[in-house]
Design an enzyme around this catalytic site. Structure first.
Site, PDB file in Angstrom:
ATOM      1  N   GLN A 166      79.867  41.776  67.021  1.00 52.63           N
ATOM      2  CA  GLN A 166      79.944  41.837  68.482  1.00 52.63           C
ATOM      3  C   GLN A 166      78.936  40.913  69.155  1.00 52.63           C
ATOM      4  O   GLN A 166      79.077  40.605  70.325  1.00 52.63           O
ATOM      5  CB  GLN A 166      79.722  43.279  68.967  1.00 52.63           C
ATOM      6  CG  GLN A 166      80.874  44.205  68.650  1.00 52.63           C
ATOM      7  CD  GLN A 166      82.153  43.845  69.409  1.00 52.63           C
ATOM      8  OE1 GLN A 166      82.122  43.260  70.483  1.00 52.63           O
ATOM      9  NE2 GLN A 166      83.286  44.176  68.814  1.00 52.63           N
TER      10      GLN A 166
ATOM     11  N   CYS B 272      93.643  58.679  64.632  1.00 56.38           N
ATOM     12  CA  CYS B 272      93.868  59.411  63.381  1.00 56.38           C
ATOM     13  C   CYS B 272      95.337  59.317  63.025  1.00 56.38           C
ATOM     14  O   CYS B 272      96.170  58.894  63.811  1.00 56.38           O
ATOM     15  CB  CYS B 272      93.394  60.849  63.466  1.00 56.38           C
ATOM     16  SG  CYS B 272      94.567  61.949  64.239  1.00 56.38           S
TER      17      CYS B 272
END
Ligand code: PLP
Length: 394
Positions: free
Chosen positions: A183, A330
């Site tokens: 990043q 998920c």
């Protein structure tokens, strides 16, 4: 909605290749498609271009070109750094532990969990509410550490770690430091002094407007590494023919990033656009909660909307042309609260409804003003539908 009309506030989508990177990829595909390991003339032309690209990326990372190994992205670079260093240790070595934090990107965190499950000693450094590690919490974990991996800046909150202090602790303790700079690289400058803080450093081209699927690992001269993919390429550190078009695209993006970084006023300007956006979101949704600390990258904000599901809000925003993102998805298709926010002790009800919004170098004030208004409308709509049984947002 045409994707061209969308407002991209998602850290993967916002960093679409800059024009020079796209041109470099296209031209490599049409003119430099030869194998850089071939000894014939066109192969050597591809090799020459590849080595010039390595130089440009080394300039961005303030290191020597020979210290760089090209990989298929940030994840592979991280895997090569961590398993590559741990792979050089004998089972009887007195210092074998791996030290990291639960706020790391999944590329580090999941790897650490898998190492731990296989019996490798792993120490987790505590993370305070700010997400910024206190180096004094790290010090007691270094007595048997071979390798520490701490990211420079967080992908979900933008939190910036005190890499210089962490580096000197590691050096004094005799542990190597790997830094996930995915990043950071291309968004903030790396001076030779800062770059030298890490023994190993990972970055990924698509975070600074290069193509996706191109990463690089910097290994400081003298650090031993066992390769994960065997072969002769990349000085034997990573076998497999290099992705020449991707690497030339990454180099074009690195040159553009190096030029852009020369003007610090641009980062200040974008940070104030981000702050203005944050304030506008809070005006529209007064109970919204900024999860990011003050010490963070100019491009990131993570905002929690209590009593909302991040996924529902993301989908509604996407319908309205705002592309944002949330924590880990998920397998059931719903969103678990982000492990990063939970590790920072953000209450579950806020973490559940938290989204991250990321600016790119090209994000405009007009886009951010529109996005803030859309966010307020979407939150209101979702809350109204939640308080009216049987009503779905339209
Ligand atoms: N580390 C951080 C901090 C990231 O943000 C990312 C990607 O989002 C990665 C690692 C993985 O990089 P890549 O997607 O290139 O594999």
């Amino acid at each position: 909605m045409d994707s061209q009309d969308s407002i991209y506030l998602d850290n993967n989508a916002t960093t679409r290749p800059c024009a020079s990177a796209a041109e470099a990829v296209a031209s490599a595909l049409t003119t430099l498609w030869y194998n850089p390991s071939s000894i014939h003339r066109p192969g050597q032309a591809a090799r020459h271009a590849l080595e010039l690209a390595r130089k440009d990326i080394a300039t961005l990372l303030a290191c020597k070109p020979r210290e760089l190994t090209f990989t298929s992205g940030g994840t592979e670079s991280i895997d090569l750094a961590i398993r590559g260093v741990l792979g050089t240790l004998s089972a009887a070595a007195p210092r074998r532990a791996f030290v990291t934090a639960r706020t790391e990107h999944a590329a580090v965190r999941d790897l650490a969990e898998s190492l731990e499950q296989s019996g490798h000693p792993v120490h987790w450094v505590p993370v305070p509410r700010s997400g910024i590690i206190d180096p004094s919490d790290l010090a007691p974990l270094l007595h048997d550490a071979a390798l520490v991996s701490i990211q420079w800046a967080n992908n979900e909150t933008g939190a910036i770690q005190s890499i210089e202090a962490i580096s000197s602790l590691c050096r004094n303790a005799g542990a190597l430091l790997h830094c996930d700079a995915v990043q950071w690289a291309g968004k903030e400058p790396i001076t030779p002094e800062l770059g030298a803080c890490a023994d190993l450093l990972s970055c990924s081209a698509h975070k600074f407007h290069g193509p996706k699927g191109v990463g690089v690992l910097r290994v400081r001269t003298g650090v031993r590494l066992s390769p994960r993919l065997l072969g002769t390429q990349e000085l034997g550190r990573r076998g497999g023919t290099e992705n020449v078009p991707g690497i030339l695209g990454a180099a074009a993006a690195a040159r553009a990033a190096t030029d852009w970084l020369a003007n610090p006023a641009e980062r200040t300007r974008l940070a104030s656009l981000r702050d203005r956006f944050e304030a506008a979101v809070i005006r529209g949704v007064p109970d919204a909660h900024v999860n990011s600390p003050a010490q963070r990258l100019w491009n990131t904000t993570n905002i929690g909307f209590p009593r909302l599901e991040a996924e529902a809000l993301l989908l509604l925003l996407s319908e309205q042309g705002v592309a944002a993102s949330a924590g880990a998805a998920c397998s059931s298709g719903s969103l678990d609260p982000s492990p990063v926010l939970l590790a920072m002790n953000i209450p579950r009800e806020i973490a559940h409804g938290s989204l991250r919004f990321s600016l790119s170098r090209n994000t405009t004030q007009e886009e951010l003003d529109r996005a803030a208004a859309i966010i307020a409308r979407c939150v209101e709509k979702l809350r109204a539908s939640a308080s009216t049984p049987g009503m779905l947002p339209t």
